[in-house]
Scaffold this active site. Structure first.
Site, PDB file in Angstrom:
ATOM      1  CD  GLN A  43     -36.538 -11.811  -0.571  1.00  0.00           C
ATOM      2  OE1 GLN A  43     -36.342 -10.822  -1.270  1.00  0.00           O
ATOM      3  NE2 GLN A  43     -37.252 -11.765   0.546  1.00  0.00           N
ATOM      4  CE1 TYR A  48     -34.065 -13.020   9.447  1.00  0.00           C
ATOM      5  CE2 TYR A  48     -35.073 -13.530  11.540  1.00  0.00           C
ATOM      6  CZ  TYR A  48     -33.992 -13.083  10.816  1.00  0.00           C
ATOM      7  OH  TYR A  48     -32.873 -12.708  11.485  1.00  0.00           O
ATOM      8  CD  GLU A  49     -38.262  -8.245   6.426  1.00  0.00           C
ATOM      9  OE1 GLU A  49     -39.168  -7.635   5.851  1.00  0.00           O
ATOM     10  OE2 GLU A  49     -38.161  -8.302   7.655  1.00  0.00           O
ATOM     11  N   GLY A  50     -39.452 -12.718   4.051  1.00  0.00           N
ATOM     12  CA  GLY A  50     -39.706 -13.245   2.708  1.00  0.00           C
ATOM     13  C   GLY A  50     -38.768 -14.388   2.400  1.00  0.00           C
ATOM     14  NE  ARG A  64     -38.458  -8.800   1.411  1.00  0.00           N
ATOM     15  CZ  ARG A  64     -39.457  -9.133   0.604  1.00  0.00           C
ATOM     16  NH1 ARG A  64     -39.397  -8.848  -0.686  1.00  0.00           N
ATOM     17  NH2 ARG A  64     -40.515  -9.762   1.074  1.00  0.00           N
TER      18      ARG A  64
END
Lengths: 592, 592
Positions: free
Chosen positions: B441, B434-436, B294
């Site tokens: 977040q 992406y990546e959450g 992240r």
């Protein structure tokens, strides 16, 4: 694939509950009874959702192609354009004398939002025709009007606006296109124009280009620019089409969005042109329709926000992901719908409260245009001139941001073109740029409009806000939720104006460094005023025992959201304005 | 066509003047002398600007193609990938034991920014390999490490992460992919994964997929998810490649951006997989590298903002348009460069002050990761876990906004793909997702991280801010410009935390409705802290009689800009948070 439903009820609410159009003394407004406007809006809603919206994604994917000088629009565009033409939509608010329906601009704007939301790239073809026709209407000779307007009002012929050249956009004084006078009173136009929307296409028999160019020997710079009518096919005396003129499309630009509209490089090679308006007064001729054109672009920002919101909302109701932290809401399903999650709602409410507030703002602006044009009301003209850069700049910036929020609701699917939501983002982006980039709008607002007529129009705006608050101060249901926040926001706007007055004279940069923030500050106050007015209208309807209680209660909640969550941005903009120009101007260009 | 120049000097300033790396007691940091880091950064800068940047626009235009199961990357990618591999860049911060160079993560991040800025789509191929290798390193058996890591560290083989399925992204508990145990201890993996970056391509001999799937009979939901190694080609005992595994690319997605990266639908049809880590503990295995992944995505936001800024700055210096209102600056030219205009400078300063502050924030986060990993410092681990959603969410949101500002500087030319700036906007957009997704977040930050270890880490952050202010309160040059604004912003953050404490227990939605604003509020305070530290470092260098006085003075001006113009956003976020959940949660889903 995204869909679109025209927000007819919402539009009716603004026209009748908020603007109260039939009670206004503007010529043509008395006829705008609710049944009448409803019929028009329903019909426009049907056409836009059923015919234009389905062509939006396909038009984006296919784009326009140029082959041997011929531009092909995406599949389905031509048939749809015929339908739009047959319905008489392009001439809705153009004079009956030339085949239009002569309705007020406020109706043209209401319908225009539906068209833009359903398919912005498509709508630009007749949108630009409308602009060009308005210019001919305002500045043409009787013969020019008779020659071009009937065909343009019907959209048998379309129109374009040719301003930009490769080396000059905002700064048109540097223009190189030349117009050489001929013995017969016409001109030979030569030069290259870029970014010409709908410059060439296959949907009309003729294209009437309005072209800015310089007559040799005229004044330097912007004062030597004249406006010309340059038809693709010359028009014979009997109105039939003659020979092909010396104008051609050299290239279609590859753009980030609005792929369905052909954005052309146009080459003029001794093309025959006819002076429109006076020699060297080309910019003045352009400016007379600038307010309308810019309000129209502001409307596009709102329109893309609306359609993106509608689709994000559907997705949020359907997509199952995660569980409501306060308790399962969809026990029979594997997960709850996205819309249970507070942060998804925060995003949807941002979008909803913007779109509805913006719609009221845009229609209010349009009603001021009607007042200015149909009653020659100079105060209305001054006020809408002041508002125009705010409508254009604020609504397109915020509209774009809202499409980004809508895209985010989709998660990863929003980044995939198949979902269709990326197109709303890409299409919305252009509205911040064309018809005067938003930085130029801010400059126009702070550098010109604020001080116009001794600051009379901005004072009129403040008076409007003050009177509204004063007139309603006894209304307890309105006070804490709507009037108090509006008052606070309006104070921030006044403080910003005060800062400019105290510092801008000594140092213009002190004002200009805050111009962009001022435009947004102003926009928020306008939307605050709109929401206060809508809040009042909703309360009034509820007190009168309106049928659809939920509709009006929803308005109140949405308005409260705006006042609590969006309007406080005014303080941030004021803080930035108050910081002045020091840190903005300090660095040498080489040290950036 | 855009260009890119790696900001080596700026990176050195942060490493040495701000973070003072060689003075830190982290293993490996003593070797990071300025000459050494300079050599590495210069070399990385050369490669990225000369080899990767020129492939960015062409990769975007060409994209990846799938034909007969074979994915072709854009022209030039393979040769460039060989160069990157030959230079040993992918293993810069991976263990020497497996062929890496064993440098700290802070160096990997510094170099990583250059790579991402020059060509994000390209860099993802080895970026994902790095992530997959880290997972194997943390959870693999010795045999797994020996089998896969040497080839992955060198990037002879690349890696992927397979999480998302068509019906579940954030909510992975709904996953349907199955892993059926076989007698030999392996598993047969079946299912479909979507949005798999670098899922299939032509640049490596093998691709090592890390795949989340459920072992039948395991716990329901997310607690029954395990992680598997699924190589494209099975690896024989001697390390050579064996038969093709049952995994294939079904489709390449058409995306808004990062066209040079193949985003694949991956079909697993009884593919052979090997358990990585423990049964049903797949999410835990993913999470161990989540902070790094992240922070890496946050860095992409910064990287796109940097390269977009560089090009907008060049354009603003070169494009002649309009005149400086305070007096002509370029009397020999037809107009002044854009950069004379206050609003253009406002935009450039927004971008510059963000990119430089974000860079410091990202490297600080990376140094905390080093401290956590290399010293097993639990406090650093807790602090960076708290910061991770802020780095990811704030830097990607703001980074995207900055690319939009950069695009705006170009006017109409920014909307034309030829200028290349639209790509920065389109590429930057994915990092928010992406990546959450950034909403997730914010949820992670407010719903989990704030309260971790009894709120100890957020208190540690406040202590850090307080100590910095206290330690420097005698520094008059720092006080008004940096310390006072930082103190005010930090108070806003504390007040927001207090609101959550007082209201979140009774009603979790009261906190979650403000989670997104809290993430941004936190981000601004972090950048405020970074700018205060950079301000101090710049003053210290000036006092010490540093050579390049202009560099440090420019830092001070840029920092002051941030403190005056960007940091006051904290008050707006606090106001929104303090409005609570009422208007957010009030509407029934049907009434939106």
């Amino acid at each position: 694939m995204p869909s679109y439903t025209a927000p007819v009820k919402d539009m009716q609410f603004i026209l009748h509950n908020v603007l109260n159009v039939t009670a206004q003394d503007v010529p043509g407004y008395a006829e705008l009874e609710a049944d009448f406007t409803s019929a028009i809006l329903e019909e426009a809603g049907k056409l836009t959702s059923e015919v234009l919206a389905p062509l939006n994604a396909t038009g984006d994917a296919e784009g326009c192609t140029l082959e041997n000088g011929v531009v092909r629009t995406p599949a389905g565009f031509k048939a749809a354009f015929d339908q739009v033409r047959d319905g008489g939509w392009p001439g809705l608010d153009l004079p009956e004398q030339y085949g239009g329906q002569g309705m007020p601009y406020v109706m043209g704007s209401a319908v225009g939002e539906f068209f833009s939301a359903a398919n912005q790239a498509f709508t630009m073809y007749h949108g630009l025709t409308h602009g060009a026709a308005s210019a001919i209407l305002a500045h043409g000779t009787e013969q020019q009007k008779d020659t071009y307007l009937p065909k343009m009002v019907s959209c048998e012929w379309t129109g374009t606006m040719n301003l930009t050249e490769p080396h000059c956009g905002t700064d048109l004084g540097m223009m190189r296109s030349k117009a050489v006078p001929q013995e017969d009173g016409s001109y030979k136009i030569s030069g290259q124009k870029i970014f010409i929307s709908a410059g060439e296409h296959d949907m009309a028999d003729n294209i009437i280009h309005l072209v800015l160019a310089k007559i040799p020997g005229g004044p330097e710079g912007i004062k030597g620019v004249s406006l010309f009518i340059v038809p693709k096919f010359l028009v014979k005396d009997d109105g039939s089409l003659g020979e092909r003129n010396g104008v051609s499309c050299g290239k279609i630009e590859e753009k980030m969005g609005i792929h369905g509209n052909s954005t052309c490089v146009m080459n003029y090679d001794e093309a025959t042109g006819y002076l429109l308006g006076q020699e060297h007064k080309g910019m003045r001729a352009m400016f007379t329709m600038m307010n309308e054109a810019r309000i129209g672009v502001g409307m596009q920002g709102l329109a893309q926000a609306e359609v993106a919101y509608q689709n994000a909302l559907d997705y949020a109701k359907e997509r199952l992901q995660g569980r409501d932290v306060t308790g399962v809401k969809n026990p029979d399903g594997p997960a709850d719908p996205l819309i249970v999650h507070p942060d998804i709602r925060r995003s949807l409410m941002d979008q909803k409260s913007f779109a509805e507030g913006a719609r009221a703002f845009m229609l209010w602006g349009a009603s001021l245009v009607d007042r200015a044009h149909r009653m020659e009301d100079k105060d209305a003209d001054g006020l809408v001139s002041l508002m125009t850069p705010v409508i254009k700049g604020f609504l397109t910036d915020q509209g774009f941001d809202m499409t980004v929020l809508a895209q985010q609701v989709y998660g990863g699917h929003g980044y995939i073109e198949e979902s269709g939501v990326s197109q709303f983002v890409r299409d919305a982006r252009i509205a911040m740029i064309y018809e005067g980039a938003n930085g130029v709008q801010a400059l126009d607002l702070v550098g010109r409009k604020l001080a116009t007529d001794g600051g009379k129009h901005v004072m009129a705006f403040f008076d409007l806000v003050k009177s509204f608050i004063k007139d309603n101060e006894g209304n307890e249901a309105l006070k804490a939720d709507f009037l108090d926040p509006l008052k606070a926001a309006s104070k921030d706007l006044q403080a910003a104006g005060m800062f400019f007055m105290q510092n801008g004279m000594k140092n213009p940069n002190a004002a200009l460094a805050g111009s962009y923030d001022f435009m947004h500050l102003f926009g928020h106050v306008c939307l605050g005023l709109m929401w206060a007015q809508m809040g009042k209208a909703a309360l009034t309807a509820l007190e009168a025992g309106a049928d659809d209680e939920t509709f009006y209660r929803t308005k109140l909640t949405t308005g409260r959201y705006y006042m609590q969550r969006r309007l406080p941005a005014t303080a941030l903009h004021l803080a930035r304005i108050n910081s002045g120009a020091d840190t903005v101007m300090e660095l040498e260009a080489a040290n950036f």
